[in-house]
Motif scaffolding. Structure first.
Motif, PDB file in Angstrom:
ATOM      1  N   VAL A 291     112.585 -56.408 -41.474  1.00 24.51           N
ATOM      2  CA  VAL A 291     111.280 -55.820 -41.162  1.00 24.51           C
ATOM      3  C   VAL A 291     110.236 -56.569 -41.982  1.00 24.51           C
ATOM      4  O   VAL A 291     110.308 -56.599 -43.216  1.00 24.51           O
ATOM      5  CB  VAL A 291     111.229 -54.317 -41.495  1.00 24.51           C
ATOM      6  CG1 VAL A 291     109.841 -53.759 -41.195  1.00 24.51           C
ATOM      7  CG2 VAL A 291     112.287 -53.554 -40.723  1.00 24.51           C
ATOM      8  N   GLY A 292     109.279 -57.191 -41.324  1.00 26.26           N
ATOM      9  CA  GLY A 292     108.242 -57.933 -42.019  1.00 26.26           C
ATOM     10  C   GLY A 292     107.348 -57.018 -42.834  1.00 26.26           C
ATOM     11  O   GLY A 292     106.926 -55.959 -42.362  1.00 26.26           O
ATOM     12  N   ILE A 293     107.065 -57.413 -44.070  1.00 23.54           N
ATOM     13  CA  ILE A 293     106.182 -56.634 -44.941  1.00 23.54           C
ATOM     14  C   ILE A 293     104.783 -57.240 -44.964  1.00 23.54           C
ATOM     15  O   ILE A 293     103.785 -56.538 -44.790  1.00 23.54           O
ATOM     16  CB  ILE A 293     106.768 -56.565 -46.359  1.00 23.54           C
ATOM     17  CG1 ILE A 293     108.117 -55.835 -46.347  1.00 23.54           C
ATOM     18  CG2 ILE A 293     105.802 -55.853 -47.305  1.00 23.54           C
ATOM     19  CD1 ILE A 293     108.812 -55.828 -47.675  1.00 23.54           C
ATOM     20  N   ALA A 294     104.699 -58.532 -45.199  1.00 25.31           N
ATOM     21  CA  ALA A 294     103.405 -59.212 -45.251  1.00 25.31           C
ATOM     22  C   ALA A 294     103.635 -60.702 -45.071  1.00 25.31           C
ATOM     23  O   ALA A 294     104.740 -61.212 -45.309  1.00 25.31           O
ATOM     24  CB  ALA A 294     102.695 -58.938 -46.579  1.00 25.31           C
TER      25      ALA A 294
ATOM     26  N   PHE B 169     115.041 -57.907 -50.513  1.00 25.37           N
ATOM     27  CA  PHE B 169     113.654 -58.342 -50.394  1.00 25.37           C
ATOM     28  C   PHE B 169     113.636 -59.865 -50.457  1.00 25.37           C
ATOM     29  O   PHE B 169     114.080 -60.448 -51.445  1.00 25.37           O
ATOM     30  CB  PHE B 169     112.798 -57.744 -51.517  1.00 25.37           C
ATOM     31  CG  PHE B 169     112.586 -56.263 -51.390  1.00 25.37           C
ATOM     32  CD1 PHE B 169     111.532 -55.765 -50.627  1.00 25.37           C
ATOM     33  CD2 PHE B 169     113.446 -55.365 -51.998  1.00 25.37           C
ATOM     34  CE1 PHE B 169     111.331 -54.402 -50.494  1.00 25.37           C
ATOM     35  CE2 PHE B 169     113.259 -54.003 -51.877  1.00 25.37           C
ATOM     36  CZ  PHE B 169     112.202 -53.515 -51.123  1.00 25.37           C
TER      37      PHE B 169
ATOM     38  N   TYR C 164     106.011 -65.621 -45.801  1.00 29.21           N
ATOM     39  CA  TYR C 164     106.135 -64.195 -45.478  1.00 29.21           C
ATOM     40  C   TYR C 164     107.242 -63.551 -46.304  1.00 29.21           C
ATOM     41  O   TYR C 164     108.158 -64.209 -46.797  1.00 29.21           O
ATOM     42  CB  TYR C 164     106.411 -63.990 -43.986  1.00 29.21           C
ATOM     43  CG  TYR C 164     107.673 -64.638 -43.469  1.00 29.21           C
ATOM     44  CD1 TYR C 164     108.849 -63.904 -43.332  1.00 29.21           C
ATOM     45  CD2 TYR C 164     107.693 -65.976 -43.109  1.00 29.21           C
ATOM     46  CE1 TYR C 164     110.006 -64.487 -42.858  1.00 29.21           C
ATOM     47  CE2 TYR C 164     108.848 -66.575 -42.629  1.00 29.21           C
ATOM     48  CZ  TYR C 164     109.993 -65.830 -42.503  1.00 29.21           C
ATOM     49  OH  TYR C 164     111.140 -66.418 -42.033  1.00 29.21           O
ATOM     50  N   THR C 165     107.117 -62.250 -46.458  1.00 30.07           N
ATOM     51  CA  THR C 165     108.091 -61.435 -47.176  1.00 30.07           C
ATOM     52  C   THR C 165     108.636 -60.383 -46.229  1.00 30.07           C
ATOM     53  O   THR C 165     107.874 -59.761 -45.480  1.00 30.07           O
ATOM     54  CB  THR C 165     107.440 -60.741 -48.381  1.00 30.07           C
ATOM     55  OG1 THR C 165     106.876 -61.735 -49.248  1.00 30.07           O
ATOM     56  CG2 THR C 165     108.460 -59.918 -49.156  1.00 30.07           C
ATOM     57  N   ASP C 166     109.950 -60.198 -46.250  1.00 35.28           N
ATOM     58  CA  ASP C 166     110.519 -59.145 -45.410  1.00 35.28           C
ATOM     59  C   ASP C 166     111.552 -58.328 -46.178  1.00 35.28           C
ATOM     60  O   ASP C 166     112.062 -58.746 -47.217  1.00 35.28           O
ATOM     61  CB  ASP C 166     111.104 -59.698 -44.103  1.00 35.28           C
ATOM     62  CG  ASP C 166     112.313 -60.596 -44.317  1.00 35.28           C
ATOM     63  OD1 ASP C 166     112.842 -60.644 -45.446  1.00 35.28           O
ATOM     64  OD2 ASP C 166     112.742 -61.245 -43.348  1.00 35.28           O
ATOM     65  N   LEU C 167     111.802 -57.149 -45.666  1.00 37.49           N
ATOM     66  CA  LEU C 167     112.845 -56.263 -46.166  1.00 37.49           C
ATOM     67  C   LEU C 167     114.012 -56.368 -45.200  1.00 37.49           C
ATOM     68  O   LEU C 167     113.869 -56.080 -44.014  1.00 37.49           O
ATOM     69  CB  LEU C 167     112.344 -54.824 -46.242  1.00 37.49           C
ATOM     70  CG  LEU C 167     113.405 -53.757 -46.540  1.00 37.49           C
ATOM     71  CD1 LEU C 167     114.028 -53.978 -47.914  1.00 37.49           C
ATOM     72  CD2 LEU C 167     112.787 -52.367 -46.449  1.00 37.49           C
TER      73      LEU C 167
ATOM     74  N   ASN D  86     102.635 -61.689 -39.514  1.00 31.36           N
ATOM     75  CA  ASN D  86     103.815 -60.876 -39.786  1.00 31.36           C
ATOM     76  C   ASN D  86     104.843 -61.121 -38.687  1.00 31.36           C
ATOM     77  O   ASN D  86     104.536 -60.940 -37.507  1.00 31.36           O
ATOM     78  CB  ASN D  86     103.437 -59.392 -39.847  1.00 31.36           C
ATOM     79  CG  ASN D  86     104.529 -58.528 -40.445  1.00 31.36           C
ATOM     80  OD1 ASN D  86     105.722 -58.756 -40.212  1.00 31.36           O
ATOM     81  ND2 ASN D  86     104.141 -57.526 -41.213  1.00 31.36           N
TER      82      ASN D  86
END
Length: 203
Positions: free
Chosen positions: A121-124, A69, A95-98, A150
Motif C-alpha cells: 500500500v503506497g504511503i507517499a 516499511f 516512494y514509500t510503501d507499507l 503514489n
C-alpha cells in the motif's frame, strides 16, 4: 550498510539484556530486519525496516507475515502518458510503501527457502520528469516537473533464500536476500527488485 549493522546490534543488545524476563513482543513479532533494496536495472538504492511473525519457525514448513516499511527509488527512460503535443522522459520515482508479506518458508536445518506474495500500500511518493512540449511552427519547450505520486495498491510474487545463524539460546542472526516483482493495480507501474535483509530472529 552502517545503519543496518546499528539496527541489528541495537535490537540484539535490547533482547539479550532482557533474556531473564518475559518477552511479550515475541508473541506479536519474532523477527526483525533492516534491508537494502535496489530495482533490477538502472535505478538507485533504497532501504526498509520490518517487524514480522514467523509461525511454526522450527518446523520444516513455516509461514511468515508482518509489516515491512520500504523506500524505493526508480527510474524510467520515458512514460506512455503523453499526448501528440508533448513527451515525458527521464522519469525519477521515489516512494514509500507499507508491505504485508504472505510467505511460506521451507526450513532445511538453519537454511531456508521462501515463496509467497507481497501486498503493498503506497504511503507517499514523488515523481520528477522532463516534459517536452511541441507547438505548431514554434520551437519545442523543455521543462522539469516535480509532483506528488503514489503507486497505490500493489501485489507481486517474492522468492528468497536465507539463513538463521545461532547467536545464543535466545537469538538467531537472520540473513535473507530475495527478489520480488511489484505491480501497481492503479498506476501503469511495475518494479522488479532485489533486497538484502539482515536482522534477528527471537527463539
Amino acid at each position: 550498510m552502517r545503519w543496518i549493522i546499528f539496527f541489528c546490534l541495537h535490537f540484539s543488545v535490547f533482547f539479550v539484556s532482557g533474556q531473564e524476563k518475559e518477552q511479550p513482543l515475541k508473541n506479536l513479532f519474532n523477527e526483525f530486519h533492516a534491508s537494502v533494496n535496489h530495482e533490477l536495472g538502472y535505478s538507485f538504492f533504497g532501504g526498509g525496516l520490518a517487524a514480522n511473525h514467523v509461525f511454526r519457525p522450527d518446523k520444516v514448513v513455516s509461514f511468515r507475515t508482518g509489516l515491512d516499511f520500504q523506500f524505493f527509488r526508480a527510474w524510467r527512460d520515458s512514460e506512455n502518458n503523453h499526448s501528440h503535443y508533448s513527451s515525458v522522459k527521464d522519469v525519477h520515482y521515489s516512494y514509500t510503501d507499507l508491505t504485508i508479506p504472505v510467505v511460506m518458508r521451507i526450513n532445511i536445518r538453519w537454511v531456508f527457502i521462501e515463496l509467497g506474495v507481497n501486498l503493498g500500500v503506497g504511503i507517499a511518493g514523488q515523481r520528477r520528469a522532463t516534459v517536452t512540449s511541441y507547438y505548431d511552427q514554434q520551437p519545442s519547450v523543455e521543462t522539469t516537473t516535480k509532483d506528488s505520486w503514489n503507486p497505490g495498491i500493489s501485489v507481486g510474487p517474492v522468492i528468497g533464500i536465507g539463513a538463521r545463524i545461532p547467536l545464543n539460546e535466545k537469538l538467531d542472526l537472520l540473513v535473507r536476500p530475495d527478489v520480488g516483482l511489484s505491480g501497481s493495480l492503479q498506476e501503469e507501474f511495475s518494479s522488479l527488485y532485489g533486497r538484502l535483509c539482515i536482522g534477528i530472529h527471537l527463539k
